[in-house]
Write a protein that holds these residues in place. Sequence first.
Motif, PDB file in Angstrom:
ATOM      1  N   VAL A  95      18.197 -40.363   4.520  1.00  0.00           N
ATOM      2  CA  VAL A  95      18.678 -39.594   3.057  1.00  0.00           C
ATOM      3  C   VAL A  95      17.262 -39.511   2.064  1.00  0.00           C
ATOM      4  CG1 VAL A  95      20.438 -40.271   1.342  1.00  0.00           C
ATOM      5  CG2 VAL A  95      20.883 -40.801   3.684  1.00  0.00           C
ATOM      6  N   ILE A  96      17.768 -38.418   1.459  1.00  0.00           N
ATOM      7  CA  ILE A  96      16.359 -38.173   0.535  1.00  0.00           C
ATOM      8  C   ILE A  96      16.392 -39.063  -0.721  1.00  0.00           C
ATOM      9  CG2 ILE A  96      16.411 -35.791   0.900  1.00  0.00           C
ATOM     10  CD1 ILE A  96      18.174 -35.357  -1.490  1.00  0.00           C
ATOM     11  N   PRO A  97      15.202 -39.820  -0.942  1.00  0.00           N
ATOM     12  CA  PRO A  97      15.107 -40.696  -2.130  1.00  0.00           C
ATOM     13  C   PRO A  97      15.243 -40.001  -3.756  1.00  0.00           C
ATOM     14  CG  PRO A  97      13.086 -39.967  -1.456  1.00  0.00           C
ATOM     15  CD  PRO A  97      14.236 -39.431  -0.602  1.00  0.00           C
ATOM     16  N   LEU A  98      16.483 -40.603  -4.206  1.00  0.00           N
ATOM     17  CA  LEU A  98      16.631 -40.086  -5.366  1.00  0.00           C
ATOM     18  C   LEU A  98      16.451 -41.055  -6.657  1.00  0.00           C
ATOM     19  CD1 LEU A  98      20.011 -38.464  -4.580  1.00  0.00           C
ATOM     20  CD2 LEU A  98      17.735 -37.209  -4.908  1.00  0.00           C
ATOM     21  N   ASP A  99      15.891 -42.240  -6.471  1.00  0.00           N
ATOM     22  CA  ASP A  99      15.788 -43.346  -7.516  1.00  0.00           C
ATOM     23  C   ASP A  99      14.214 -43.359  -7.428  1.00  0.00           C
ATOM     24  OD1 ASP A  99      18.314 -43.680  -7.782  1.00  0.00           O
ATOM     25  OD2 ASP A  99      18.232 -45.573  -6.464  1.00  0.00           O
ATOM     26  N   PRO A 100      13.850 -43.814  -8.825  1.00  0.00           N
ATOM     27  CA  PRO A 100      12.421 -43.722  -8.818  1.00  0.00           C
ATOM     28  C   PRO A 100      11.750 -44.658  -8.209  1.00  0.00           C
ATOM     29  CG  PRO A 100      13.581 -43.856 -11.123  1.00  0.00           C
ATOM     30  CD  PRO A 100      14.731 -43.984 -10.317  1.00  0.00           C
ATOM     31  N   LYS A 151      22.749 -50.527  -1.300  1.00  0.00           N
ATOM     32  CA  LYS A 151      21.665 -50.606  -2.255  1.00  0.00           C
ATOM     33  C   LYS A 151      20.350 -50.135  -1.754  1.00  0.00           C
ATOM     34  CE  LYS A 151      24.199 -51.363  -5.753  1.00  0.00           C
ATOM     35  NZ  LYS A 151      24.252 -50.625  -7.308  1.00  0.00           N
ATOM     36  N   LYS A 152      19.349 -49.597  -2.343  1.00  0.00           N
ATOM     37  CA  LYS A 152      18.187 -49.409  -1.909  1.00  0.00           C
ATOM     38  C   LYS A 152      17.915 -49.185  -0.533  1.00  0.00           C
ATOM     39  CE  LYS A 152      16.766 -52.315  -5.929  1.00  0.00           C
ATOM     40  NZ  LYS A 152      16.225 -53.408  -6.327  1.00  0.00           N
ATOM     41  N   THR A 153      18.307 -48.073  -0.071  1.00  0.00           N
ATOM     42  CA  THR A 153      18.076 -47.848   1.202  1.00  0.00           C
ATOM     43  C   THR A 153      18.015 -46.317   1.560  1.00  0.00           C
ATOM     44  OG1 THR A 153      18.728 -48.250   3.572  1.00  0.00           O
ATOM     45  CG2 THR A 153      20.284 -48.129   1.867  1.00  0.00           C
ATOM     46  N   LEU A 154      17.581 -45.929   2.403  1.00  0.00           N
ATOM     47  CA  LEU A 154      17.607 -44.233   2.954  1.00  0.00           C
ATOM     48  C   LEU A 154      17.911 -44.282   4.223  1.00  0.00           C
ATOM     49  CD1 LEU A 154      13.779 -43.010   2.050  1.00  0.00           C
ATOM     50  CD2 LEU A 154      15.893 -42.895   0.693  1.00  0.00           C
ATOM     51  N   ASN A 155      18.496 -45.478   4.901  1.00  0.00           N
ATOM     52  CA  ASN A 155      19.161 -45.427   6.159  1.00  0.00           C
ATOM     53  C   ASN A 155      20.456 -46.379   6.022  1.00  0.00           C
ATOM     54  OD1 ASN A 155      17.259 -43.825   8.035  1.00  0.00           O
ATOM     55  ND2 ASN A 155      15.917 -45.303   7.186  1.00  0.00           N
ATOM     56  N   PRO A 156      21.477 -45.810   5.390  1.00  0.00           N
ATOM     57  CA  PRO A 156      22.589 -46.909   5.010  1.00  0.00           C
ATOM     58  C   PRO A 156      23.370 -46.955   6.313  1.00  0.00           C
ATOM     59  CG  PRO A 156      22.806 -44.861   4.057  1.00  0.00           C
ATOM     60  CD  PRO A 156      21.443 -44.685   4.575  1.00  0.00           C
ATOM     61  N   VAL A 157      23.920 -48.009   6.484  1.00  0.00           N
ATOM     62  CA  VAL A 157      25.101 -48.458   7.365  1.00  0.00           C
ATOM     63  C   VAL A 157      26.388 -48.811   6.632  1.00  0.00           C
ATOM     64  CG1 VAL A 157      25.678 -49.912   9.553  1.00  0.00           C
ATOM     65  CG2 VAL A 157      23.182 -49.108   9.291  1.00  0.00           C
ATOM     66  N   TRP A 158      27.415 -48.113   6.721  1.00  0.00           N
ATOM     67  CA  TRP A 158      28.566 -48.532   6.280  1.00  0.00           C
ATOM     68  C   TRP A 158      29.343 -48.930   7.267  1.00  0.00           C
ATOM     69  CZ3 TRP A 158      26.309 -43.766   5.026  1.00  0.00           C
ATOM     70  CH2 TRP A 158      25.791 -43.405   3.946  1.00  0.00           C
ATOM     71  N   ASP A 159      29.865 -48.344   8.204  1.00  0.00           N
ATOM     72  CA  ASP A 159      30.680 -48.939   9.165  1.00  0.00           C
ATOM     73  C   ASP A 159      31.911 -49.049   8.721  1.00  0.00           C
ATOM     74  OD1 ASP A 159      31.544 -49.493  11.699  1.00  0.00           O
ATOM     75  OD2 ASP A 159      30.494 -51.542  11.834  1.00  0.00           O
ATOM     76  N   ALA A 164      35.253 -32.843   4.405  1.00  0.00           N
ATOM     77  CA  ALA A 164      33.997 -32.856   3.884  1.00  0.00           C
ATOM     78  C   ALA A 164      33.524 -34.135   3.451  1.00  0.00           C
ATOM     79  CB  ALA A 164      34.232 -32.071   2.504  1.00  0.00           C
ATOM     80  N   LEU A 165      32.324 -34.448   3.983  1.00  0.00           N
ATOM     81  CA  LEU A 165      31.650 -35.863   3.728  1.00  0.00           C
ATOM     82  C   LEU A 165      30.362 -35.289   2.660  1.00  0.00           C
ATOM     83  CD1 LEU A 165      31.486 -36.647   7.381  1.00  0.00           C
ATOM     84  CD2 LEU A 165      33.093 -37.482   5.902  1.00  0.00           C
ATOM     85  N   SER A 166      30.533 -36.036   1.506  1.00  0.00           N
ATOM     86  CA  SER A 166      29.373 -35.888   0.462  1.00  0.00           C
ATOM     87  C   SER A 166      28.666 -37.106   0.420  1.00  0.00           C
ATOM     88  CB  SER A 166      29.943 -35.316  -0.870  1.00  0.00           C
ATOM     89  OG  SER A 166      30.873 -34.090  -0.625  1.00  0.00           O
ATOM     90  N   VAL A 167      27.388 -37.090   0.355  1.00  0.00           N
ATOM     91  CA  VAL A 167      26.504 -38.330   0.219  1.00  0.00           C
ATOM     92  C   VAL A 167      26.100 -38.268  -1.213  1.00  0.00           C
ATOM     93  CG1 VAL A 167      24.529 -39.563   1.042  1.00  0.00           C
ATOM     94  CG2 VAL A 167      26.176 -38.199   2.698  1.00  0.00           C
ATOM     95  N   TRP A 168      26.390 -39.324  -1.939  1.00  0.00           N
ATOM     96  CA  TRP A 168      25.877 -39.301  -3.295  1.00  0.00           C
ATOM     97  C   TRP A 168      24.946 -40.614  -3.714  1.00  0.00           C
ATOM     98  CZ3 TRP A 168      27.325 -35.539  -6.827  1.00  0.00           C
ATOM     99  CH2 TRP A 168      28.174 -34.625  -6.649  1.00  0.00           C
ATOM    100  N   ASP A 169      24.117 -40.612  -4.665  1.00  0.00           N
ATOM    101  CA  ASP A 169      23.441 -41.745  -5.070  1.00  0.00           C
ATOM    102  C   ASP A 169      24.012 -42.195  -6.206  1.00  0.00           C
ATOM    103  OD1 ASP A 169      21.125 -43.541  -5.480  1.00  0.00           O
ATOM    104  OD2 ASP A 169      20.511 -41.710  -6.805  1.00  0.00           O
ATOM    105  N   ARG A 170      24.284 -43.486  -6.328  1.00  0.00           N
ATOM    106  CA  ARG A 170      25.032 -44.090  -7.433  1.00  0.00           C
ATOM    107  C   ARG A 170      24.009 -44.592  -8.447  1.00  0.00           C
ATOM    108  NH1 ARG A 170      29.610 -46.785  -8.194  1.00  0.00           N
ATOM    109  NH2 ARG A 170      30.380 -45.164  -6.863  1.00  0.00           N
ATOM    110  N   ASP A 171      23.958 -43.817  -9.789  1.00  0.00           N
ATOM    111  CA  ASP A 171      23.330 -44.430 -10.901  1.00  0.00           C
ATOM    112  C   ASP A 171      24.399 -45.101 -11.995  1.00  0.00           C
ATOM    113  OD1 ASP A 171      21.200 -43.259  -9.875  1.00  0.00           O
ATOM    114  OD2 ASP A 171      21.259 -41.138 -10.627  1.00  0.00           O
ATOM    115  N   VAL A 172      23.733 -45.890 -12.422  1.00  0.00           N
ATOM    116  CA  VAL A 172      24.568 -46.999 -13.404  1.00  0.00           C
ATOM    117  C   VAL A 172      24.723 -45.986 -14.755  1.00  0.00           C
ATOM    118  CG1 VAL A 172      24.835 -48.970 -14.703  1.00  0.00           C
ATOM    119  CG2 VAL A 172      24.000 -49.101 -12.400  1.00  0.00           C
TER     120      VAL A 172
END
Length: 1181
Positions: free
Chosen positions: A1037-1042, A1072-1080, A1100-1108
Motif C-alpha cells: 500500500v502506498i505510504p500516506l503518513d509522514p 496501524k503503521k503498516t504497508l502490508n496490512p492483514v485484516w482477515d 467496490a473496495l476502497s482502501v483509505w489511510d486513517r488520519d485523526v
Amino acid sequence: MSFLTSLGQYVAGVADSVAGLALSPRRAPPSRHRSAEEGQAQQPPPSTATMRGFPRVLPTEGASALGARRRTLDCLAPAPAQRRGGSLRVPRHQAPPEKPTMAFCKRRLSWPEVDNSVNSGVQDTDGSYFESFTALSWRQENRRLAALRLAEARAERPPPMPQDLGLPSVSAQLSHKEHEHLYTEGGFSDPYCMLGIQPASLPASPRASEDEGRKHGFRLSFKRRDGRQQRDSLGRLPARYIRATSVRPHTLSPKWNETFKFDIDDISSDVLHLDIWDHDDESSVLDAVSRLNEVRGVRGLGRFFKQVCQSARQGSQDDFLGCVNIPLREIPSTGIEAWYKLEARSQRSSVQGRIRLRLWLSAREAGRHDDDNWQQVRQHERLFGVLLSYEVDTAGMVNVVEGEASSEWEGDLCGAAQTLLHQHAIQGDMSALQAAIARFAAACKLNCEAPLDPKYMYKLLTELERAWCASEAEAGSCAGESASGLSRDEERWLADCFGEFVERGLHQMRLHRDLYPVLHGNSLNKLEYLLRCLSQLSQMKAFWRCCPFNKEIRSEIVSSLRKGTSEWYEALCAQDTESERGEDLVNLITLVQIDLQQGLTYYHPLFEMTNNVPYFSVVFNQIDKMVTEDVRQCVEHWVGEGWCGVAEEELYDEHQNPMCIVSAKTLPFEVLSAVRELCAAAAPAPHSPHDPPPHLLHAYLWFEPLIDRWLAVTKTMALQRVRAAVDLDRPVEGEHLVKHSTSSVDTAACLYHMRLVWRAIGGAEEGTTGGSLRLLEAACATALHYTDLVHGQLADQGYYENHGQNKTTEEICTIVNNLEYVRRSLSEYDDEHIASDENSRQLVRGALGTLDARSARAAAPLAARARPPLRKAVFHLAWSPDTLPTIQAITPLLEFLDQHLSALNTWLLPRAFLRALAGCWSAVLKEVSTQADAGGAERPRVYHHRLREALDLLAEFFHAEGKGLPMTDVHNLEWGRVEQRMQYHQAPTEELLELWLADRLAEQARTPMPSPYGSILVRVYFNHDSLCVEVLSARDVIPLDPNGLSDPFVVLELLPKRLFPKAHEQSTNVQKKTLNPVWDECFEFAVSLESCRSSQAALALSVWDRDVLTADDFAGEAFIPLSRVPGVHTHAPPDPLRPVELPLMQLHDRNHPILQILESRTTDKFAMDFVKKQKLRFAEQ
C-alpha cells in the motif's frame, strides 16, 4: 374587407409582426388587384450586414435565464407563406424542406491538377541535365522506329543478283580441270581442250621423218591453200581415243570441271596427250546449239547430236595454246591432282601457263563398255541444261514484256523438249536413275550461274531419291557392283553435284537477309524450299552413299548462320560515320534488335520446321558475343576517361568574356538502355536449355562504376536545381488549375527524371541494394531540401506565429499544394521495384512522414480561419427555436461550409483538400462539443437531441456520398467522443453513474499486476441469501503518513444503488503503521441472487489511510463484478474458496466526460455529491 385582410396577415405574420402588418391610412386593395411591381416594392430589401441565413437578432452568450433566451430567439421561427388578402382558409401543412444540395466535393475528372509544362527557366541553370537523361527513352524509341522503317524498306526491295552479293558462280568452283595465264596476243582467248590416249604404236606417216622434232597432236589442222583444205602430217587417231571439252569464252583462266573416261591398252607405254586451242570459229558450236529449236520430232535428233558432237573438231584457223604429255605409268593407283606446265610443239611456238588435272585409274569387267553410256549420260546432261536454260530465259523475257515483276519459271518443260529428252534417254540406253542424275547435275550447273527456283530443285531431289530407291530394289546388293547400279565414276560425279549444291545452299544461308528479304514477294517461300532441299538431302540415301564423310547438314546450316551473322554484323560496323564514340554502337544495337525481331517472326519458324535449327538462338548467341565485346570496350573507355554524366565547356560570349557551360553526357546510359531493350526483345524467344545465359544479361554490372558516379553527381545537381527553382519561383495561373507555383513543378520534375532514368537503365530490376539506396537518398534529400527551404521562408515571415494572418487563403493553398505535389512525387519511390529492402522503405516513408507533417502544419491556418464563422453558426444552430426542424436550423451552417469548402476544393490538390476537409471536420466537432458543454444544467434534452441530429447531418455532409471524407475518417475517435458526450448529456444522473461504474470495471480488467498502488486479497462468494466478503490482506500500500507508513482500512460498498438500495457501506478495522496490512475480516450483505446476477452489479473496495486531525487519504480502490463470483455465476471456478488478488487503482483523467457532465449539473445534489466524492480519489500529479 380591409379588417379581415389585416386580421389574416396578423395571424400568418412573422414574430416582429408590427413591422410586417400591412396597415395603411387608406384601405388596402385585394392582392389580386396589385401589380407585380407594387408587390416587389413592398418586399423589404435583404440585409447585407449579416451572413445569409444567419438571424438578425443574436442572444447574449452570457445570459443565465433560459426563458429570456427562448423569448429572444422566438423571432427565428419561420414565417408561413402569405395568403391572399381576405381569405380565411386554414393554411395547408407545408412539406418539410428538401435537404440542400452541396457541391463542394464535385470536381471534373478532366481538370489538369498541375501545369507540368510550365517553364520557369530553371533548366537553363544546369544545361537541362535531368531532361537530357529523361530523353533516353523517346530518343531510343525514335532510333527504333527509324531502324524499323529502314529494315522494312530493305525488306521490301527485290533481292539483288547473286553476283552482286558475291555468290560463287560455276566458273569460281573448284574443278577437275582448270587453266591459268594462257598466252594470247589479243588479250583474251576462247580455250577448249582435246585429249586422248596416245597408244604405243601409231599409224605410220609419209612425212614422219620431217616431223620428228615436233610434238604429236590430235587435232586435224586445216589450212586454206588454193581454195582447198589439206591434212596435217599426222595421221588420224581412232575416234574412241579422242575427247573434246566445251569452249570457255573470253578468259585466260578457264575452268571446265569436266570428266572423261578412256580405255587403256598398255599402261606401261600409253601416254595421255592434251592440246589446248583457242577457238576462232564462232559458228561451229554456237550454230549447232542455236539450231536446237529447229528440231522437230525424232528424225532430227540424230542430225542434231551429230552437229553437237563434231563441233569441237570442225573448227578452222584455231590457235595452238599448249599441250601436255603424261605417261600413264606415272599415275599412282590412288590417283593424283596436280598442276602441269604447258609445252610447245616446236621451238618457234610461244606457250605459257599451267593446267590442273585430276587423274585416277580404275578397272572394269572384260567386255563391258561403259564409255559409250557414260558419254550419253553426259550428253543428256548438256542437252537438259540447254533446254532448261532456254525455258528459264524465255520465262524471264515473257515476264519482262508483260511488265511483271516476277521472272520465275513454273518448272515444266515444253512438250517438244520432254519428247526430245525422253528419246535421247532411250537411244542412250540410260536408266531412270542415270536420267535423274543427269537432270539434277544440269540443274545444279545452271543453278550456280543463275539460281533456279528452290521448289524445282526440291522436285528434282525427290525424283532422284525415288529413282535411287527403285534402282536399289532392282539391282540388289550384287558383288562388285553398288546397290544402286551406278559405277564409281557416276557416284563421284553425283557426289560432286551434291557438294556444289550444298555449298551454294549454305552460302545462300549466310546471305539469307539479302537474298530472302522478309517483306518481298515470294522470298520466304523460296527460302522455305531451299531449306526443304537441304533437309531432303540430309535424309537421302543417295547423298550418304556418295558423300559418306560429309558433315551433318544441320550443323553446316548452324555454322553458316553463325558465319553469316558475323559477316553481317562486321559489315554494319564497317560503315564509316562521323558520330561520337558510342552513338554508332547504339544505332548498331538498335538495328540488331530489329533484325532479331524480324528473324524471330519470319525466319525462325522456317528453320525450326524444316531442319530443326533454332535460328533465333543461334543468331542471338552469335550477336551476344560480338555486342558484348564492343560494349565492354566502350565501357572501359568511359571509365578510363572519368565519365560522370556532366561536362563543363568554357566558351566566350560576344564580349570575349569566358563563361562555363554545363552539358549532360548521356551516351553510356543510351548504350545500356539499348542493350536492355535488346535483351528484353530476346527474353520471350525460345532458347535451348543447353545454351549458356547471354553475356548481355550482366551488362548492368559493367556499367556500375559509371552509375555510381552518376548518382553522386545527380544528387548534387538536384539540390542545386531545387535552390534555383525556389529562387525563380512564381505562381502558375490557369483555368481549372489548382493553386501552385513553379518551384514545386521543377522539384517534382527532378524526382520524376531520376526515377525514370533509374528504370530505363535497369536499376529497378538489376541494380544492387546499394545503388537503390543511394538513389533513394538522393530523392529524399531533394524533397526534404525543398521542404526545408519553404519552411524556412515561412518561419522568417512569421507564418506559424501569427497563424498565417499575413497570407491570403489562395497563398496558403499554393504553399500546401507545393508541399503535397512534392510529397506525391516522392511517394512514387515507395515501390517494391525501387525500395527493394526494408531499410530503403523506411528511408522513403520517413521522408514522406516529414513532408506530411510539414504540409499539415502549413495547412493548419486554413482550419483556424474558419473557426470564428463556425463558432457563430454552431451557436445559432444550438439556440434555434425548438419548433424549427433541425434540417432547417443547420442550413446556414451547411451553406457556409459548402461555400468555404468549394473554394478549397477548387484550389487544392485532392489529398491536400482531404486534409483540409478533415481539419474543418475536426473544427466542427470541437465547436459542437463546446456548444454541448456550455451553459450549465438548465438545457433540456431537446437541446442535445438537436445537436445529436445535427451531428449526423454534418457527418453525411462531410462524407458527401463517398466523394468527401471516408466514413472511417468521419467516425473517428474525436467524433466518437463528441457522440459519447451527447449521449451522456441526454442520460439521467443514475445512468451516468452506472456508466461510470462500467468504465471502472473495464479499467480493473485492464490493470496488470503488480500495480504501483499495491493490491488487496479478498474472497467473495454468495451463500444462501447473502453475499459474503472476506477481506484478508493487502500489500505494498502506498505510504500516506509522514513516517512513510499508513494506517489503512477498507470500505466495502455494493453498486449501483438502484440494485442494492438497502445495502450500506461497511469497513474493516484500521491497521496501524503498516504497508502490508492483514485484516482477515468477513462481511455479509443481505442481497438477492437476481440483483447479483446483473451485469452491472459490482463490489467496490476502497482502501483509505486513517488520519485523526484531517480527512482520510485515499490509497486505492478495486472492483469485483458480482456476476462472476462463486455462487452467482453458474460456472464456478474449480476452487471456489480460493482468494482473489486485485490490483489497486486511482483516478487519473480529471477531464473524464462523465465527471465533467455531472459537475455541470449544479442543481442535482446527487450528482454533485458523487463528483465531490470522486475528486478525493484522483492520484497526485
